[in-house]
Design an enzyme around this catalytic site. Structure first.
Site, PDB file in Angstrom:
ATOM      1  N   ASP A 150       0.555   3.818  -3.069  1.00 33.58           N
ATOM      2  CA  ASP A 150       0.118   5.198  -2.870  1.00 33.58           C
ATOM      3  C   ASP A 150       0.950   6.147  -3.731  1.00 33.58           C
ATOM      4  OD1 ASP A 150      -1.258   7.393  -1.243  1.00 33.58           O
ATOM      5  OD2 ASP A 150       0.840   7.776  -0.769  1.00 33.58           O
ATOM      6  N   GLU A 210      -4.659   0.318  -3.566  1.00 35.40           N
ATOM      7  CA  GLU A 210      -3.311   0.870  -3.700  1.00 35.40           C
ATOM      8  C   GLU A 210      -2.266  -0.245  -3.641  1.00 35.40           C
ATOM      9  OE1 GLU A 210      -3.728   5.394  -1.943  1.00 35.40           O
ATOM     10  OE2 GLU A 210      -3.242   3.768  -0.561  1.00 35.40           O
ATOM     11  N   GLU A 237       0.843  -1.206   0.000  1.00 29.88           N
ATOM     12  CA  GLU A 237       0.000   0.000   0.000  1.00 29.88           C
ATOM     13  C   GLU A 237       0.874   1.249   0.000  1.00 29.88           C
ATOM     14  OE1 GLU A 237      -2.557   2.691   3.049  1.00 29.88           O
ATOM     15  OE2 GLU A 237      -1.936   0.687   3.673  1.00 29.88           O
TER      16      GLU A 237
END
Length: 231
Positions: A48, A120, A44
Site C-alpha cells: 500500500d 498491493e 499488503e
C-alpha cells in the site's frame, strides 16, 4: 521455475527470486490452516505504501502544473480498490489467488477488495526483492489509462466535493445522499443513489458500490446546476 513464477514474470516483466514471497502475496487470510504470516496481509501493508509513493512520483512528473489538491484527488481514484481490482483482473491474476474451497464458494476470487489487496501485496513482494525502478515502469503502464480518464473527466471523479462547495456557497447546507435501490447478487450488487438539495431531488446515479453511485449522482447534480471546476 513453477508455472506461477513464469506467469508472474511474464505479466510484470520482472524476475522473481523468492517464490514463497509471491505465494504469500496471493494467499487469502481466511484460510484457518495457515498462520497470518503466510498470507498477504503484511505484504499488503507494505505494498500500500509502495503504491502510494510510486503513484505520487508518477503523477508529480506527469503533471508539473497541477496543484497538490488535484494530484491528491487523481491519486485517490487510481489507488482505489475499484481501480486496482480492475487492473488485477485485466491481467488475469485472480486465477492465481490461493483460496480454500469455502472461499471459492463465497466468490472471493472476483471480490474487488480481495483482488486489490493481493495486487498491493504483489507490489510489496517485488519491493522487497529490490525492484523499485521496474515496479515504477510497470505501474506507469498500468495506471496511465486510469490517470488519463480521471484527468479528462475530473469533474465526474471530483463531483461530490464540487457539489458540496456549490451548495455551501448558496446556503451553507450539505447535499443529502439516499440509497434508492440495490439489485443483483450479494457478491456483485448494483446500487442506485439519489442526491437531494433543499429537499429536492437533483441527481441520481448508479454504481457497483455506494461510493461510486454517490459520485455519479453528484456528477448528475453538477451537470444540472452547471457546476464547473475551479481553475
Amino acid at each position: 521455475m513453477s508455472d506461477l513464477v513464469n506467469n508472474l514474470e511474464n505479466i510484470f516483466g520482472i524476475k522473481i527470486k523468492d517464490e514463497s514471497l509471491f505465494k504469500k502475496a496471493l494467499t487469502h487470510p481466511s484460510n484457518s490452516a495457515i498462520s497470518a504470516d503466510e498470507t498477504y496481509e503484511r505484504l499488503e501493508f507494505l505494498g500500500d505504501s509502495v503504491l502510494k509513493l510510486l503513484s505520487s512520483d508518477i503523477l508529480y512528473n506527469m503533471f508539473p502544473e497541477f496543484p497538490e489538491g488535484k494530484l491528491s484527488k487523481i491519486r485517490s481514484v487510481i489507488v482505489s480498490d475499484a481501480t486496482l481490482a480492475e487492473i488485477f483482473k485485466s491481467l488475469k491474476l485472480q486465477k492465481y489467488l490461493i483460496l480454500d474451497k469455502h472461499d471459492n464458494k463465497q466468490h472471493l476470487r472476483e471480490n474487488d477488495t480481495v483482488c486489490a489487496c493481493a495486487f498491493e501485496a504483489l507490489l510489496g513482494a517485488y519491493y522487497l526483492e529490490g525492484h523499485q525502478k521496474k515496479l515504477r515502469t510497470f505501474l506507469k503502464k498500468q495506471l496511465s489509462p486510469h490517470i488519463d480518464e480521471v484527468e479528462k473527466n475530473y469533474i465526474k471523479f471530483n463531483a461530490k466535493a464540487l457539489l458540496q462547495e456549490y451548495t455551501q456557497s448558496i446556503n451553507k447546507q450539505l447535499p443529502v445522499y439516499e440509497l434508492a435501490d440495490e439489485t443483483g447478487p450479494a457478491h456483485k450488487k448494483t446500487f442506485t443513489v439519489n442526491v437531494y438539495f433543499r429537499g429536492e431531488l437533483c441527481g441520481t446515479g448508479s454504481g457497483l458500490s455506494k461510493k461510486e453511485a454517490e459520485q455519479n449522482a453528484a456528477a448528475a447534480a453538477c451537470e444540472k446546476f452547471e457546476v464547473r471546476e475551479e481553475q
